[in-house]
Scaffold this motif. Sequence first.
Motif, PDB file in Angstrom:
ATOM      1  N   ALA A   1     -15.695   0.584   6.277  1.00  0.00           N
ATOM      2  CA  ALA A   1     -15.977  -0.862   6.352  1.00  0.00           C
ATOM      3  C   ALA A   1     -17.403  -1.047   6.861  1.00  0.00           C
ATOM      4  O   ALA A   1     -17.690  -1.931   7.672  1.00  0.00           O
ATOM      5  CB  ALA A   1     -14.973  -1.559   7.267  1.00  0.00           C
ATOM      6  N   ALA A   2     -18.312  -0.188   6.381  1.00  0.00           N
ATOM      7  CA  ALA A   2     -19.676  -0.166   6.921  1.00  0.00           C
ATOM      8  C   ALA A   2     -20.642  -1.035   6.116  1.00  0.00           C
ATOM      9  O   ALA A   2     -21.854  -1.013   6.370  1.00  0.00           O
ATOM     10  CB  ALA A   2     -20.180   1.266   7.018  1.00  0.00           C
TER      11      ALA A   2
ATOM     12  N   PHE B   1     -28.282  -8.807   6.343  1.00  0.00           N
ATOM     13  CA  PHE B   1     -28.164  -8.223   4.996  1.00  0.00           C
ATOM     14  C   PHE B   1     -27.074  -8.879   4.164  1.00  0.00           C
ATOM     15  O   PHE B   1     -25.959  -9.066   4.629  1.00  0.00           O
ATOM     16  CB  PHE B   1     -27.840  -6.721   5.085  1.00  0.00           C
ATOM     17  CG  PHE B   1     -28.891  -5.926   5.800  1.00  0.00           C
ATOM     18  CD1 PHE B   1     -30.240  -6.170   5.587  1.00  0.00           C
ATOM     19  CD2 PHE B   1     -28.524  -4.937   6.696  1.00  0.00           C
ATOM     20  CE1 PHE B   1     -31.213  -5.445   6.253  1.00  0.00           C
ATOM     21  CE2 PHE B   1     -29.490  -4.206   7.368  1.00  0.00           C
ATOM     22  CZ  PHE B   1     -30.830  -4.458   7.153  1.00  0.00           C
ATOM     23  N   TYR B   2     -27.428  -9.213   2.925  1.00  0.00           N
ATOM     24  CA  TYR B   2     -26.444  -9.388   1.882  1.00  0.00           C
ATOM     25  C   TYR B   2     -26.319  -7.986   1.286  1.00  0.00           C
ATOM     26  O   TYR B   2     -27.278  -7.490   0.671  1.00  0.00           O
ATOM     27  CB  TYR B   2     -26.961 -10.344   0.799  1.00  0.00           C
ATOM     28  CG  TYR B   2     -26.554 -11.804   0.930  1.00  0.00           C
ATOM     29  CD1 TYR B   2     -26.183 -12.367   2.146  1.00  0.00           C
ATOM     30  CD2 TYR B   2     -26.552 -12.630  -0.193  1.00  0.00           C
ATOM     31  CE1 TYR B   2     -25.817 -13.709   2.233  1.00  0.00           C
ATOM     32  CE2 TYR B   2     -26.189 -13.974  -0.111  1.00  0.00           C
ATOM     33  CZ  TYR B   2     -25.826 -14.501   1.105  1.00  0.00           C
ATOM     34  OH  TYR B   2     -25.473 -15.829   1.188  1.00  0.00           O
TER      35      TYR B   2
ATOM     36  N   HIS C   1     -31.356 -11.440   3.752  1.00  0.00           N
ATOM     37  CA  HIS C   1     -31.023 -12.850   3.542  1.00  0.00           C
ATOM     38  C   HIS C   1     -31.284 -13.555   4.864  1.00  0.00           C
ATOM     39  O   HIS C   1     -30.866 -13.084   5.918  1.00  0.00           O
ATOM     40  CB  HIS C   1     -29.555 -12.975   3.136  1.00  0.00           C
ATOM     41  CG  HIS C   1     -29.187 -14.339   2.649  1.00  0.00           C
ATOM     42  ND1 HIS C   1     -29.395 -14.742   1.347  1.00  0.00           N
ATOM     43  CD2 HIS C   1     -28.652 -15.398   3.281  1.00  0.00           C
ATOM     44  CE1 HIS C   1     -28.985 -15.984   1.213  1.00  0.00           C
ATOM     45  NE2 HIS C   1     -28.526 -16.413   2.367  1.00  0.00           N
TER      46      HIS C   1
ATOM     47  N   TYR D   1     -29.168 -24.142   0.591  1.00  0.00           N
ATOM     48  CA  TYR D   1     -28.005 -24.798   1.191  1.00  0.00           C
ATOM     49  C   TYR D   1     -28.240 -25.187   2.640  1.00  0.00           C
ATOM     50  O   TYR D   1     -29.108 -24.611   3.311  1.00  0.00           O
ATOM     51  CB  TYR D   1     -26.751 -23.922   1.077  1.00  0.00           C
ATOM     52  CG  TYR D   1     -26.826 -22.560   1.747  1.00  0.00           C
ATOM     53  CD1 TYR D   1     -27.307 -21.454   1.064  1.00  0.00           C
ATOM     54  CD2 TYR D   1     -26.386 -22.368   3.056  1.00  0.00           C
ATOM     55  CE1 TYR D   1     -27.362 -20.202   1.656  1.00  0.00           C
ATOM     56  CE2 TYR D   1     -26.425 -21.120   3.663  1.00  0.00           C
ATOM     57  CZ  TYR D   1     -26.911 -20.040   2.960  1.00  0.00           C
ATOM     58  OH  TYR D   1     -26.961 -18.796   3.548  1.00  0.00           O
TER      59      TYR D   1
ATOM     60  N   LEU E   1     -31.939 -17.169   7.453  1.00  0.00           N
ATOM     61  CA  LEU E   1     -31.551 -18.542   7.785  1.00  0.00           C
ATOM     62  C   LEU E   1     -32.536 -19.104   8.790  1.00  0.00           C
ATOM     63  O   LEU E   1     -33.128 -18.337   9.572  1.00  0.00           O
ATOM     64  CB  LEU E   1     -30.146 -18.561   8.410  1.00  0.00           C
ATOM     65  CG  LEU E   1     -28.984 -18.122   7.503  1.00  0.00           C
ATOM     66  CD1 LEU E   1     -27.707 -17.979   8.323  1.00  0.00           C
ATOM     67  CD2 LEU E   1     -28.756 -19.113   6.364  1.00  0.00           C
TER      68      LEU E   1
ATOM     69  N   ALA F   1     -23.703 -17.547   7.952  1.00  0.00           N
ATOM     70  CA  ALA F   1     -23.921 -19.005   7.977  1.00  0.00           C
ATOM     71  C   ALA F   1     -22.647 -19.812   8.202  1.00  0.00           C
ATOM     72  O   ALA F   1     -22.656 -21.023   8.017  1.00  0.00           O
ATOM     73  CB  ALA F   1     -24.588 -19.441   6.676  1.00  0.00           C
TER      74      ALA F   1
ATOM     75  N   GLY G   1     -17.732  -4.754  12.025  1.00  0.00           N
ATOM     76  CA  GLY G   1     -18.000  -6.129  11.605  1.00  0.00           C
ATOM     77  C   GLY G   1     -16.655  -6.810  11.413  1.00  0.00           C
ATOM     78  O   GLY G   1     -15.599  -6.274  11.763  1.00  0.00           O
TER      79      GLY G   1
END
Length: 388
Positions: free
Chosen positions: A202-203, A313-314, A228, A254, A230, A44, A10
Amino acid sequence: MSKIAIIGGGIIGVATAYELAKLGEEVILFEKNYFGSGSTFRCATGIRAQFTDEANIRLMKYAIERWERLEEELGAEIGFRHSGYLFLATSEEEVEAFKNNIKLQNSFGVPTRLIDMDEAKEIVPPLNTEPFLAGAWNPMDGKANPFKTLFAYLTKAKEMGVDAREHTEVVALEREGDKIIAVKFRSNGKVESVKVDALLNAANAWAPLINEMAGLSRELVPITAYKHQLVKTEPLKPGQVEPLVCPPSWNDSYLIQDGEDGGIICGSGIEHKAKSLDDYEPTYDFLRGVLKYAVQIIPAIRHAHIVRQWAGFYAKTPDKNPAIGRLLDNFYIAAGFSGHGFMMAPAVAQAMAEFMTKGKSKVPLDWEWYDPYRFERGELRSSAFQIG
Ligand code: FAD
């Protein structure tokens, strides 16, 4: 020169690979799916320094300074611009809270100010000002394109010699005492092993599984994946909703106009704990809930078609601040970024690369605040304000 492995392709893993290569390190980067396929390509686009605590404000002020120079540094378009964030207050108590946050942000050089609804309307012409009393406006906040940014970092990292492996899943780690000595990975059904001198986890949402491979408890850094979502409208006239606009008291809802195609991206705090780490199914309750708020903020959205809805995912720690630091002698973590990993990446990647190679960094990152062992000690930080 040592060989450093990074698990997770990522924005955090890719940017750190680039920063390590800049420092002359040999880097091997593993991504089990395709680069950006985790949370990064689902984000986002928002970038802000409007946080409510010193650590996140200082980190993000620095990150935004890096964002400003990134296009030139990476030699590729990333779509960054200072489009601002506009938080909207719906009560007098919230106006007071905004004033306190603004004071704190100003004390670290972030130029947020309280604005009235006439000024808010100039900044966001289709805004429905009626429900709101005041706005917290920082014109230096912004947005960038996650796809272009990740590929700009990745291309540069590869040019600098990073061995970046897609569709390559890390399946086991070999540990000797407090050191990780080898990484086992599977690609095309074949399992191979590589000796390493250091390793970065960093997964993000998958980070507890990597920690377990290192012989640590999954609960040491308790990261939970929340779905999460959108939705995005068809394109509207460019420049209509340039900043991210958010009334926090409306369930953190938002809106932000995509800097590339003009579609309005709408988010909200309507969340579900993910059933599994491939639970990307969008939900109808989110679609209904987010639009209920979106049309009250920008009534013109009522007439626009929704062209997409998606979930990601958050990856949240209990205090919703990431875990950044050292776990074992040569094993590091930067994970659990909830809604902030994209915006923080330029600063966190530089800090982590410097920390891994020199033991310190010139980035104003508060290592104690983000210490991955804080959960074990029961020392939670104040919750980082959610949303991107
Ligand atoms: P990820 O992008 O999740 O990457 C981790 C990678 O690790 C994955 O690609 C995964 O496949 C890989 N991996 C896992 N296990 C293994 C293994 N065993 N071997 C190899 N690879 C493995 N942030 C912002 O800053 N601004 C925003 O506006 C914003 N909006 C968001 C909106 C949504 C809907 C969502 C879901 C997130 C949003 N975020 C936002 C959060 C942001 O997207 C994340 O914090 C950020 O992308 C995290 O990056 P990362 O590199 O840590 O993790």
